[in-house]
Write a protein that holds these residues in place. Structure first.
Motif, PDB file in Angstrom:
ATOM      1  N   LYS A 116     -32.663 -11.543  18.168  1.00 19.95           N
ATOM      2  CA  LYS A 116     -31.496 -12.429  18.169  1.00 19.95           C
ATOM      3  C   LYS A 116     -30.244 -11.817  17.550  1.00 19.95           C
ATOM      4  O   LYS A 116     -29.193 -12.458  17.544  1.00 19.95           O
ATOM      5  CB  LYS A 116     -31.834 -13.727  17.422  1.00 19.95           C
ATOM      6  CG  LYS A 116     -32.996 -14.510  18.017  1.00 19.95           C
ATOM      7  CD  LYS A 116     -32.708 -14.960  19.432  1.00 19.95           C
ATOM      8  CE  LYS A 116     -33.834 -15.829  19.973  1.00 19.95           C
ATOM      9  NZ  LYS A 116     -33.576 -16.247  21.369  1.00 19.95           N
ATOM     10  N   VAL A 117     -30.346 -10.610  17.028  1.00 21.56           N
ATOM     11  CA  VAL A 117     -29.199  -9.968  16.388  1.00 21.56           C
ATOM     12  C   VAL A 117     -28.954  -8.638  17.085  1.00 21.56           C
ATOM     13  O   VAL A 117     -29.866  -7.808  17.188  1.00 21.56           O
ATOM     14  CB  VAL A 117     -29.447  -9.730  14.884  1.00 21.56           C
ATOM     15  CG1 VAL A 117     -28.174  -9.224  14.209  1.00 21.56           C
ATOM     16  CG2 VAL A 117     -29.943 -11.000  14.202  1.00 21.56           C
ATOM     17  N   SER A 118     -27.748  -8.424  17.575  1.00 25.33           N
ATOM     18  CA  SER A 118     -27.449  -7.186  18.287  1.00 25.33           C
ATOM     19  C   SER A 118     -27.244  -6.039  17.304  1.00 25.33           C
ATOM     20  O   SER A 118     -26.944  -6.246  16.124  1.00 25.33           O
ATOM     21  CB  SER A 118     -26.195  -7.354  19.146  1.00 25.33           C
ATOM     22  OG  SER A 118     -25.035  -7.433  18.332  1.00 25.33           O
ATOM     23  N   LEU A 119     -27.395  -4.822  17.796  1.00 27.23           N
ATOM     24  CA  LEU A 119     -27.152  -3.656  16.949  1.00 27.23           C
ATOM     25  C   LEU A 119     -25.699  -3.617  16.491  1.00 27.23           C
ATOM     26  O   LEU A 119     -25.400  -3.213  15.363  1.00 27.23           O
ATOM     27  CB  LEU A 119     -27.510  -2.376  17.703  1.00 27.23           C
ATOM     28  CG  LEU A 119     -28.971  -2.228  18.157  1.00 27.23           C
ATOM     29  CD1 LEU A 119     -29.208  -0.833  18.725  1.00 27.23           C
ATOM     30  CD2 LEU A 119     -29.953  -2.522  17.028  1.00 27.23           C
ATOM     31  N   ARG A 120     -24.792  -4.041  17.349  1.00 27.54           N
ATOM     32  CA  ARG A 120     -23.379  -4.090  16.970  1.00 27.54           C
ATOM     33  C   ARG A 120     -23.165  -5.079  15.817  1.00 27.54           C
ATOM     34  O   ARG A 120     -22.444  -4.790  14.860  1.00 27.54           O
ATOM     35  CB  ARG A 120     -22.531  -4.487  18.175  1.00 27.54           C
ATOM     36  CG  ARG A 120     -21.025  -4.554  17.901  1.00 27.54           C
ATOM     37  CD  ARG A 120     -20.296  -5.009  19.154  1.00 27.54           C
ATOM     38  NE  ARG A 120     -20.385  -4.011  20.205  1.00 27.54           N
ATOM     39  CZ  ARG A 120     -19.465  -3.063  20.403  1.00 27.54           C
ATOM     40  NH1 ARG A 120     -18.408  -2.992  19.612  1.00 27.54           N
ATOM     41  NH2 ARG A 120     -19.600  -2.209  21.391  1.00 27.54           N
ATOM     42  N   GLU A 121     -23.803  -6.246  15.909  1.00 24.39           N
ATOM     43  CA  GLU A 121     -23.680  -7.243  14.838  1.00 24.39           C
ATOM     44  C   GLU A 121     -24.255  -6.712  13.530  1.00 24.39           C
ATOM     45  O   GLU A 121     -23.702  -6.972  12.450  1.00 24.39           O
ATOM     46  CB  GLU A 121     -24.401  -8.524  15.242  1.00 24.39           C
ATOM     47  CG  GLU A 121     -23.685  -9.319  16.322  1.00 24.39           C
ATOM     48  CD  GLU A 121     -24.513 -10.469  16.852  1.00 24.39           C
ATOM     49  OE1 GLU A 121     -23.910 -11.480  17.258  1.00 24.39           O
ATOM     50  OE2 GLU A 121     -25.763 -10.356  16.870  1.00 24.39           O
ATOM     51  N   ASN A 147     -17.723   2.163  12.204  1.00 22.82           N
ATOM     52  CA  ASN A 147     -18.122   2.660  13.519  1.00 22.82           C
ATOM     53  C   ASN A 147     -19.118   1.674  14.126  1.00 22.82           C
ATOM     54  O   ASN A 147     -20.219   1.491  13.601  1.00 22.82           O
ATOM     55  CB  ASN A 147     -18.752   4.046  13.380  1.00 22.82           C
ATOM     56  CG  ASN A 147     -19.116   4.659  14.721  1.00 22.82           C
ATOM     57  OD1 ASN A 147     -19.129   3.984  15.749  1.00 22.82           O
ATOM     58  ND2 ASN A 147     -19.420   5.946  14.707  1.00 22.82           N
ATOM     59  N   VAL A 148     -18.764   1.036  15.225  1.00 24.84           N
ATOM     60  CA  VAL A 148     -19.632   0.021  15.816  1.00 24.84           C
ATOM     61  C   VAL A 148     -20.909   0.626  16.377  1.00 24.84           C
ATOM     62  O   VAL A 148     -21.864  -0.100  16.679  1.00 24.84           O
ATOM     63  CB  VAL A 148     -18.897  -0.759  16.924  1.00 24.84           C
ATOM     64  CG1 VAL A 148     -17.728  -1.536  16.346  1.00 24.84           C
ATOM     65  CG2 VAL A 148     -18.427   0.176  18.036  1.00 24.84           C
ATOM     66  N   SER A 149     -20.954   1.950  16.518  1.00 25.90           N
ATOM     67  CA  SER A 149     -22.152   2.620  17.034  1.00 25.90           C
ATOM     68  C   SER A 149     -23.010   3.200  15.917  1.00 25.90           C
ATOM     69  O   SER A 149     -23.928   3.983  16.181  1.00 25.90           O
ATOM     70  CB  SER A 149     -21.751   3.739  18.007  1.00 25.90           C
ATOM     71  OG  SER A 149     -21.022   3.229  19.096  1.00 25.90           O
ATOM     72  N   ALA A 150     -22.744   2.817  14.671  1.00 27.55           N
ATOM     73  CA  ALA A 150     -23.442   3.422  13.537  1.00 27.55           C
ATOM     74  C   ALA A 150     -24.949   3.208  13.608  1.00 27.55           C
ATOM     75  O   ALA A 150     -25.733   4.115  13.312  1.00 27.55           O
ATOM     76  CB  ALA A 150     -22.895   2.864  12.223  1.00 27.55           C
ATOM     77  N   VAL A 151     -25.376   2.006  14.006  1.00 26.22           N
ATOM     78  CA  VAL A 151     -26.814   1.728  14.058  1.00 26.22           C
ATOM     79  C   VAL A 151     -27.480   2.606  15.113  1.00 26.22           C
ATOM     80  O   VAL A 151     -28.537   3.205  14.878  1.00 26.22           O
ATOM     81  CB  VAL A 151     -27.074   0.239  14.346  1.00 26.22           C
ATOM     82  CG1 VAL A 151     -28.582  -0.029  14.423  1.00 26.22           C
ATOM     83  CG2 VAL A 151     -26.448  -0.636  13.263  1.00 26.22           C
ATOM     84  N   SER A 152     -26.856   2.703  16.273  1.00 24.42           N
ATOM     85  CA  SER A 152     -27.413   3.552  17.329  1.00 24.42           C
ATOM     86  C   SER A 152     -27.435   5.012  16.901  1.00 24.42           C
ATOM     87  O   SER A 152     -28.375   5.749  17.221  1.00 24.42           O
ATOM     88  CB  SER A 152     -26.595   3.394  18.615  1.00 24.42           C
ATOM     89  OG  SER A 152     -26.686   2.076  19.104  1.00 24.42           O
ATOM     90  N   TYR A 153     -26.417   5.444  16.168  1.00 26.68           N
ATOM     91  CA  TYR A 153     -26.368   6.834  15.720  1.00 26.68           C
ATOM     92  C   TYR A 153     -27.541   7.153  14.805  1.00 26.68           C
ATOM     93  O   TYR A 153     -28.198   8.186  14.943  1.00 26.68           O
ATOM     94  CB  TYR A 153     -25.054   7.111  14.987  1.00 26.68           C
ATOM     95  CG  TYR A 153     -25.036   8.454  14.294  1.00 26.68           C
ATOM     96  CD1 TYR A 153     -24.916   9.629  15.021  1.00 26.68           C
ATOM     97  CD2 TYR A 153     -25.184   8.540  12.909  1.00 26.68           C
ATOM     98  CE1 TYR A 153     -24.924  10.863  14.390  1.00 26.68           C
ATOM     99  CE2 TYR A 153     -25.191   9.768  12.270  1.00 26.68           C
ATOM    100  CZ  TYR A 153     -25.061  10.928  13.011  1.00 26.68           C
ATOM    101  OH  TYR A 153     -25.080  12.144  12.385  1.00 26.68           O
ATOM    102  N   HIS A 154     -27.825   6.264  13.864  1.00 24.90           N
ATOM    103  CA  HIS A 154     -28.883   6.533  12.886  1.00 24.90           C
ATOM    104  C   HIS A 154     -30.281   6.279  13.432  1.00 24.90           C
ATOM    105  O   HIS A 154     -31.227   6.974  13.045  1.00 24.90           O
ATOM    106  CB  HIS A 154     -28.667   5.679  11.634  1.00 24.90           C
ATOM    107  CG  HIS A 154     -27.589   6.193  10.737  1.00 24.90           C
ATOM    108  ND1 HIS A 154     -27.778   7.231   9.853  1.00 24.90           N
ATOM    109  CD2 HIS A 154     -26.288   5.817  10.607  1.00 24.90           C
ATOM    110  CE1 HIS A 154     -26.656   7.474   9.202  1.00 24.90           C
ATOM    111  NE2 HIS A 154     -25.735   6.624   9.643  1.00 24.90           N
ATOM    112  N   PHE A 155     -30.439   5.295  14.325  1.00 19.78           N
ATOM    113  CA  PHE A 155     -31.790   4.885  14.711  1.00 19.78           C
ATOM    114  C   PHE A 155     -32.046   4.902  16.212  1.00 19.78           C
ATOM    115  O   PHE A 155     -33.186   4.738  16.632  1.00 19.78           O
ATOM    116  CB  PHE A 155     -32.083   3.489  14.146  1.00 19.78           C
ATOM    117  CG  PHE A 155     -31.941   3.424  12.654  1.00 19.78           C
ATOM    118  CD1 PHE A 155     -32.889   4.009  11.828  1.00 19.78           C
ATOM    119  CD2 PHE A 155     -30.835   2.822  12.070  1.00 19.78           C
ATOM    120  CE1 PHE A 155     -32.751   3.975  10.448  1.00 19.78           C
ATOM    121  CE2 PHE A 155     -30.689   2.779  10.694  1.00 19.78           C
ATOM    122  CZ  PHE A 155     -31.646   3.362   9.877  1.00 19.78           C
TER     123      PHE A 155
END
Length: 241
Positions: free
Chosen positions: A54-59, A68-76
């Motif tokens: 229910k929670v997006s990576l961006r959120e 950086n809105v892509s920080a979660v994708s960058y790390h994981f």
């Protein structure tokens, strides 16, 4: 079984193991950099409150204060990579504690007693719910992962981090010699899943464990231990020839 039969230290896990989790892409040479740690803390809280879907990576990036809105994708790398890192971080610690308790049981001469072994193995998680600031959120997330139709716990968490759980089965097998090994493995899996779900349901009903109902929580944990030990050690029903 004496303490010499037990591993003296948890199986070492290299710092890069989190980066090797499915889909994870960690910052070079520092898979748990401060930014990654902050994201994991926020993800654990938000997944616990709202659900792992229910929670997006961006959120999550915004909630953890990342510009950086892509920080979660960058790390994981992906939601699965994030969950793998989140679970592995806590299970690594729980595995260490579980091994310590099994060594203590060995020193006390109780390492072959199913009630003691299963009880202490489960209480590692129950005590984290009571004592650790992350315990309640973690067990809610873990329960979701166990019962999620598209997530596989064993694909997310390295086998080395479940050494204490697997050792528990090895220790009690001689006392349950009439149970085929696969039956014992199946029952232990059911016990661990049920115990996790039971703790999550307690939290759903009562909220975090506080001094006001700590005694009730301890009684609930004791009853849950009795229930899962009874299930694991029950004689098999007769099968038709």
């Amino acid at each position: 079984m004496d303490s010499g039969s037990l591993p003296q230290d948890p199986r070492p896990t290299a710092p890069g193991d989190l980066a090797a989790a499915p889909g994870a892409v960690a910052a070079p040479n520092d898979p748990l950099a401060p930014t990654a740690r902050q994201i994991l803390d926020v993800a654990e809280r938000e997944f616990s409150r709202h659900g792992v879907d229910k929670v997006s990576l961006r959120e999550l990036g915004v909630a953890s204060g990342q510009r950086n809105v892509s920080a979660v994708s960058y790390h994981f790398g992906s939601r699965e990579g994030l969950l793998a890192a989140l679970l592995s971080r806590r299970i690594r610690r729980l595995n260490q504690l579980r091994l310590e308790r099994l060594r203590l049981l060995a020193r006390l001469g109780k390492a072959d007693e199913p009630h003691a072994v299963i009880g202490e193995s489960f209480r590692v998680l129950a005590d984290a719910v009571r004592d650790e600031p992350w315990g309640a959120d973690f067990v809610r997330v873990l329960a979701q992962v166990f019962f999620h139709p598209e997530l596989d716990f064993h694909a997310l968490v390295p086998e080395a981090l479940t050494e204490g759980y697997r050792l528990s089965m090895t220790l009690i097998q001689p006392a349950l010699g009439s149970l085929p090994p696969q039956t014992l493995e199946d029952r232990m899996s059911l016990a661990y899943h049920h115990g996790t779900y039971a703790l999550a349901m307690w939290l759903h009903t009562h909220g975090p464990v506080t001094a006001g109902h700590e005694a009730a929580y301890e009684a609930f944990v004791d009853d849950t231990v009795d229930f899962i030990v009874g299930g694991v050690t029950a004689p098999r029903s007769r099968r038709p020839a």
